[in-house]
Enzyme design. Structure first.
Site, mmCIF file in Angstrom:
data_model
loop_
_atom_site.group_PDB
_atom_site.id
_atom_site.type_symbol
_atom_site.label_atom_id
_atom_site.label_comp_id
_atom_site.label_asym_id
_atom_site.label_seq_id
_atom_site.Cartn_x
_atom_site.Cartn_y
_atom_site.Cartn_z
ATOM 1 N N THR A 215 33.839 -33.891 -16.321
ATOM 2 C CA THR A 215 34.048 -33.033 -17.602
ATOM 3 C C THR A 215 35.217 -32.407 -18.119
ATOM 4 O O THR A 215 35.921 -32.440 -17.183
ATOM 5 C CB THR A 215 33.112 -31.822 -17.353
ATOM 6 O OG1 THR A 215 31.690 -32.396 -17.066
ATOM 7 C CG2 THR A 215 32.853 -31.044 -18.293
ATOM 8 N N GLY A 267 31.430 -28.325 -13.083
ATOM 9 C CA GLY A 267 30.767 -28.196 -11.989
ATOM 10 C C GLY A 267 29.164 -28.833 -12.033
ATOM 11 O O GLY A 267 28.734 -29.096 -13.077
ATOM 12 N N GLY A 269 25.914 -28.663 -13.086
ATOM 13 C CA GLY A 269 25.299 -28.104 -14.327
ATOM 14 C C GLY A 269 23.955 -27.336 -14.068
ATOM 15 O O GLY A 269 23.952 -26.417 -14.923
#
Ligand code: ASP
Length: 354
Positions: A215, A267, A269
């Site tokens: 991400t 991290g 989710g």
């Protein structure tokens, strides 16, 4: 040091790092300038993004924001760099779901509570730009799957080939050997910023060959005194088909309130969604906490909820308040974040619970 110079503060006891702008701007002049749409010379722009890939993304964002551009344009264009990176875990080069398809989630939010997101989007190179179109061109906040793809194509986005990058193909083939359902969110316990090659500007792999993260999130304050944020991801590697993480969920992976601040998460989710993470951090800043303290408060809440299972997940937040102060906090060691101010573009190691 001049009044409007940003200072680097080390908030000793907490091991928290934060940036602050000492120049005081009366809120009336701030409002006036915002209404006029003019940049206030005393507001120094700031861009903050997750992980080391944030360094390259920040440069693209800074080209806009450092030239008195808008935070919204900066956060979109910044993360597009990472989405496009071929050797990367974000965007179409990312790890696929357990059925072998890359599915992307992204969200964007501006200073006036306008927000847009896409989720479970396939074969589109820049989900962040589709999210922005959802925000600007539809009456909705979120489009998913086939509908999101149809919208993207109707908006002129190219439908890319349904094909894995070489690295993702290798990882997927490795995963298929066991086909164990264990979505991967990496925890880089050993890495520290001082161990990184300072010229390093791209996401890197862990020694086991896996991506260090999936991400990029970015938050920015522009010289008009406006905040915006963006987040884009291929999600957890080898996830169940149809799984969404926190990144496309406004209030979980991303939240912006121009009276208070902007927050983005990375991290695991599921555990960010559980506590409405980004929004929870904004609320803590509203209560008077610094960005780092607010991130710490919510990370510790997740730590308490997860109990002993907290060791198996990573959760990290970055936050930027309306005064231009930035901070971060993570569950475990290894999270870093990139901050671009007038003083340059630097990578910092986040404080953590562990
Ligand atoms: N938060 C993302 C998700 O759960 C993954 C990540 O940050 O690496 O989809």
């Amino acid at each position: 040091m001049s009044m409007d110079r940003r200072k680097f503060l080390n908030l000793g006891g907490l091991g928290i790092t934060s940036f602050t702008m000492s120049g005081f701007i009366p809120s009336s002049s701030l409002q006036e300038a915002k209404n006029r749409g003019s940049a206030i010379s005393k507001i120094n722009p700031v861009v903050v993004s997750t992980w080391d890939a944030g360094l390259a993304a920040n440069l693209a964002a800074w080209k806009i924001i450092g030239a008195n551009g808008k935070a919204l344009d900066a956060v979109e264009n910044g993360v597009m760099v990472t989405e496009e990176e071929i050797n990367c875990c974000v965007g179409l080069s990312g790890n696929p779901d357990r059925d072998g398809h890359v599915t992307l989630d992204a969200s964007i939010m501006d200073h006036e509570f306008n927000c847009g997101s896409v989720a479970f989007l396939e074969r589109i190179k820049h989900p962040i730009s589709v999210a922005r179109r959802v925000m600007e061109k539809t009456p909705h906040v979120m489009l998913v799957g086939e509908g999101a793809q149809q919208f993207a194509v109707a908006e002129g986005f190219t439908l890319e080939a349904d094909k894995l990058s070489d690295d993702a193909k290798k990882s997927y083939e490795g995963w298929l050997k066991k086909s164990e359902y264990k979505p991967v969110i990496n925890i880089e316990r050993k890495q520290s910023v001082s161990q990184l090659d300072p010229s390093f500007m791209a996401p890197h792999k862990l020694s086991n060959g896996e991506w260090n993260h999936d991400t990029i999130g970015m938050i920015a304050l522009d010289s008009f005194g406006n905040l915006s944020g963006s987040c884009t991801t291929s999600g957890a590697g080898f996830k169940m088909r149809g799984r969404l993480g926190d990144s496309p969920i406004i209030g979980a992976g991303l939240y912006v309130d121009n009276e208070v601040g902007a927050v983005v998460a990375t991290g695991q989710g599921e555990d960010v969604i559980r506590v409405a993470g980004a929004s929870a951090v904004v609320e803590q800043m509203r209560q008077g906490k610094s960005p780092s303290e607010a991130c710490k408060f919510v990370v510790e809440r997740i730590r308490r909820i997860k109990k002993e299972k907290a060791k198996d997940i990573q959760v990290c937040f970055i936050a930027l308040n309306i005064k231009g102060e930035a901070g971060a906090y993570a569950l475990h060691k290894g999270f870093n974040y990139a901050v671009h101010t007038n003083d340059g573009n630097k990578l910092y190691e986040s404080s953590f619970v562990d």
